[in-house]
Design an enzyme around this catalytic site. Structure first.
Site, PDB file in Angstrom:
ATOM      1  N   HIS A  36      54.046  69.192  60.751  1.00  0.00           N
ATOM      2  CA  HIS A  36      53.190  68.279  60.002  1.00  0.00           C
ATOM      3  C   HIS A  36      52.514  67.623  60.882  1.00  0.00           C
ATOM      4  O   HIS A  36      53.010  66.939  61.840  1.00  0.00           O
ATOM      5  CB  HIS A  36      53.955  67.470  58.864  1.00  0.00           C
ATOM      6  CG  HIS A  36      54.585  66.383  59.322  1.00  0.00           C
ATOM      7  ND1 HIS A  36      54.085  65.140  59.735  1.00  0.00           N
ATOM      8  CD2 HIS A  36      55.949  66.172  59.212  1.00  0.00           C
ATOM      9  CE1 HIS A  36      55.169  64.223  60.041  1.00  0.00           C
ATOM     10  NE2 HIS A  36      56.258  64.973  59.739  1.00  0.00           N
ATOM     11  N   GLU A  52      52.412  64.428  55.188  1.00  0.00           N
ATOM     12  CA  GLU A  52      53.851  64.831  54.858  1.00  0.00           C
ATOM     13  C   GLU A  52      54.554  63.525  54.876  1.00  0.00           C
ATOM     14  O   GLU A  52      55.220  63.049  53.784  1.00  0.00           O
ATOM     15  CB  GLU A  52      54.635  65.359  55.923  1.00  0.00           C
ATOM     16  CG  GLU A  52      56.058  65.839  55.471  1.00  0.00           C
ATOM     17  CD  GLU A  52      57.083  64.645  56.146  1.00  0.00           C
ATOM     18  OE1 GLU A  52      58.264  64.780  55.639  1.00  0.00           O
ATOM     19  OE2 GLU A  52      56.482  63.841  56.895  1.00  0.00           O
ATOM     20  N   GLU A  53      54.235  62.361  55.348  1.00  0.00           N
ATOM     21  CA  GLU A  53      54.906  60.849  55.610  1.00  0.00           C
ATOM     22  C   GLU A  53      54.761  60.408  54.224  1.00  0.00           C
ATOM     23  O   GLU A  53      55.564  59.327  54.151  1.00  0.00           O
ATOM     24  CB  GLU A  53      54.419  60.306  56.669  1.00  0.00           C
ATOM     25  CG  GLU A  53      54.763  60.782  58.110  1.00  0.00           C
ATOM     26  CD  GLU A  53      56.173  60.926  58.433  1.00  0.00           C
ATOM     27  OE1 GLU A  53      56.976  60.406  57.729  1.00  0.00           O
ATOM     28  OE2 GLU A  53      56.567  61.318  59.502  1.00  0.00           O
ATOM     29  N   ASP A  66      60.890  69.816  61.726  1.00  0.00           N
ATOM     30  CA  ASP A  66      60.334  68.345  61.519  1.00  0.00           C
ATOM     31  C   ASP A  66      61.786  67.562  61.666  1.00  0.00           C
ATOM     32  O   ASP A  66      62.029  66.876  60.565  1.00  0.00           O
ATOM     33  CB  ASP A  66      59.661  68.199  60.020  1.00  0.00           C
ATOM     34  CG  ASP A  66      59.498  66.715  59.754  1.00  0.00           C
ATOM     35  OD1 ASP A  66      59.075  65.983  60.891  1.00  0.00           O
ATOM     36  OD2 ASP A  66      59.094  66.265  58.697  1.00  0.00           O
ATOM     37  N   ASP A  94      58.288  62.980  65.539  1.00  0.00           N
ATOM     38  CA  ASP A  94      57.848  63.170  64.144  1.00  0.00           C
ATOM     39  C   ASP A  94      56.487  63.044  63.879  1.00  0.00           C
ATOM     40  O   ASP A  94      55.751  61.985  63.656  1.00  0.00           O
ATOM     41  CB  ASP A  94      58.676  61.998  63.218  1.00  0.00           C
ATOM     42  CG  ASP A  94      58.521  62.055  61.906  1.00  0.00           C
ATOM     43  OD1 ASP A  94      58.205  63.211  61.392  1.00  0.00           O
ATOM     44  OD2 ASP A  94      58.900  61.185  61.093  1.00  0.00           O
TER      45      ASP A  94
END
Length: 482
Positions: A294, A340-341, A368, A306
């Protein structure tokens, strides 16, 4: 603010997927004794060539370096996010992908703003705090109130409104270190649901012990949620070192008085994008091997672990396959998911936009969980044919990657695909130290070990080669498909 935007708390679920699926499973060896055809021998020759090429390549690391240096933090909908989309398009084109395109994703942009916390009584001193993603602001003058401490969300739920009314709730749950991040799921509900549960009892704000395993003064952010019909209250996380300090102040009948001031704000709707690159298949162009990461990150660090690492690993793996074998038989698709977060927003848009062609995906996977070395491959394949890839499993076992369970949901963004009939894999990484850096200002490029990310790149490249160059098809049998 559209409160439904934050309801699901899916970024919490994304790591739960990696940390919990098959965590206690005893890996089983691949079946032996199956006849290997000349065509399979050719495929494995490709796999070994790609492995050798990858072992000598720093491409994944160089991609992460480029992303973190040239773009930096990229919270969904922000100017950094917009720069990341342009960067991703340029990078995929630079690497020679046949086709590069975008899918629009509508996101709610949130800005962190100023955050400050100070103990007023009994021992005046500052605390390191960060707002949780999606939190409302405090009044401009802050909130000054007594603090009540609870060891868990469950303990809070048993409290009375008389204990909580007008106070700041401090959720003080420790997270244990674990290779697969197993204890994340036990702690992250504080972050996701703490504001709702505290508000139901009349709290003026909630702070949590950061969801992490370090002992630093870096606070860990992450998405939280509100609930329709429940008053919104500010929500923040304090560093683990400061949580220890605050906890020690709760002695006897001494009142602990805290002032917190957070000026986060909702910046409205923005457009982000899933960025996609493809190497088109020569023999079966409509059959797709999907590898992903992502593109977005939190704004505290530079998003190296991340999920810059996943962006680099997936992109490099696909690029190395093309470099070594030429045009693949099946299409290799790299998807760099948006947002995504804050709830797998880009992944959900991808599924909506591609609902009629999901059946063509031979395998989907996402990196991820940082850049720790891979030690296990879990799958969600058609059980009747899973062992047909035994030669791949055997090759992976030679480099320490064992075959695990067949019940995984895959990586975070692809976790919504198995129920739609898409086969997925999860490559289990050593996350012993991942939660020292997760969602903090300390998530930076120097935390990536070159040898480890290269091992990730190699494993992903080997699997991508096998899936793109063989006839192995782990999709559900037609009668079993959704």
């Amino acid at each position: 603010m559209n409160t439904s935007f934050y309801k699901a708390g899916f970024c919490a679920f994304s790591i739960l997927t990696l940390a919990s699926c098959g965590a206690t499973y005893t890996p089983q060896p691949a079946k032996e004794g199956l006849e290997v055809t000349p065509a399979q021998n050719q495929v494995m020759e490709y796999v070994r060539k790609v492995q050798n090429q990858s072992d000598e390549s720093d491409l994944a690391f160089e991609i992460v370096k480029s992303l973190t240096v040239e773009v930096g933090p990229r919270i969904p909908g922000s100017s950094g996010d917009k720069r990341a989309v342009v960067w991703a398009e340029n990078k995929l084109n630079e690497l020679g992908f046949d086709k590069v395109y975008k899918q629009a994703v509508r996101v709610r942009n949130w800005e962190r703003g100023f955050a400050d916390a100070n103990v007023i009584k009994p021992y005046p001193q500052p605390l390191v705090i960060t707002a949780l993603g999606g939190s409302i602001a405090t009044p401009e003058s802050g909130i000054e109130a007594p603090v009540v401490m609870f060891e868990s969300l469950e303990a809070l739920s048993k409290a009375s409104a008389n204990e909580i009314e007008g106070k700041i709730v401090f959720l003080n749950t420790r997270m244990q270190r674990h290779k697969a991040g197993r204890f994340y799921s036990q702690v992250v509900p504080n972050r996701v649901n703490g504001a709702v549960e505290a508000s139901k009892l009349g709290a003026s704000a909630v702070i949590i012990r950061s969801v992490g395993t370090d002992n630093s003064r870096f606070a860990h952010t992450g998405v939280m949620r509100y609930e329709d019909g429940v008053t919104k209250i500010p929500a923040g996380a304090i560093s683990i070192a400061d949580a220890n300090n605050l906890e020690a102040m709760f002695t006897g009948n001494t009142e602990v008085l805290l002032n917190i001031n957070m000026q986060a704000k909702d910046a409205g709707w923005q457009t982000s994008y899933n960025v996609i690159g493809e190497f088109t298949g020569t023999e079966k162009p409509n059959e797709v091997v999907l590898v992903s990461g992502h593109l977005d990150s939190w704004d505290e660090g530079t998003g190296a672990l991340d999920d810059g690492a996943g962006v680099g690993i997936a992109t490099a793996a696909a690029t190395l396959v093309k470099k070594v074998v030429g045009q693949p038989k099946r299409t290799i698709r790299v998807v760099l998911f948006a947002a995504e977060e804050i709830g797998l927003i880009g992944a959900r848009q991808y599924v909506r936009d591609n609902k009629d062609s999901l059946k063509n995906i031979i395998m989907a996977g996402e990196s991820d969980f940082g850049a720790g070395p891979i030690y296990q491959i879990d799958t969600r394949f058609n059980e009747a044919v899973r062992s047909d890839a035994s030669e791949l499993y055997a090759e992976l076992a030679k480099i320490g990657v064992v075959l695990g369970n067949n019940t995984t949901n895959g990586g975070p963004d692809v976790s919504i695909m198995p129920k739609l009939g898409v086969p997925v894999i999860a490559l289990k990484q050593d996350g012993t130290y991942y939660f020292d850096y997760h969602h903090t200002p300390n998530d930076t490029l120097d935390k990536i070990n070159l040898a480890d990310i290269t091992q990730n790149q190699t494993v992903w490249a080997m699997i991508t080669t096998y899936m793109a160059m063989s006839d192995f098809d782990p999709r559900p049998a037609p009668e079993a498909a959704p």
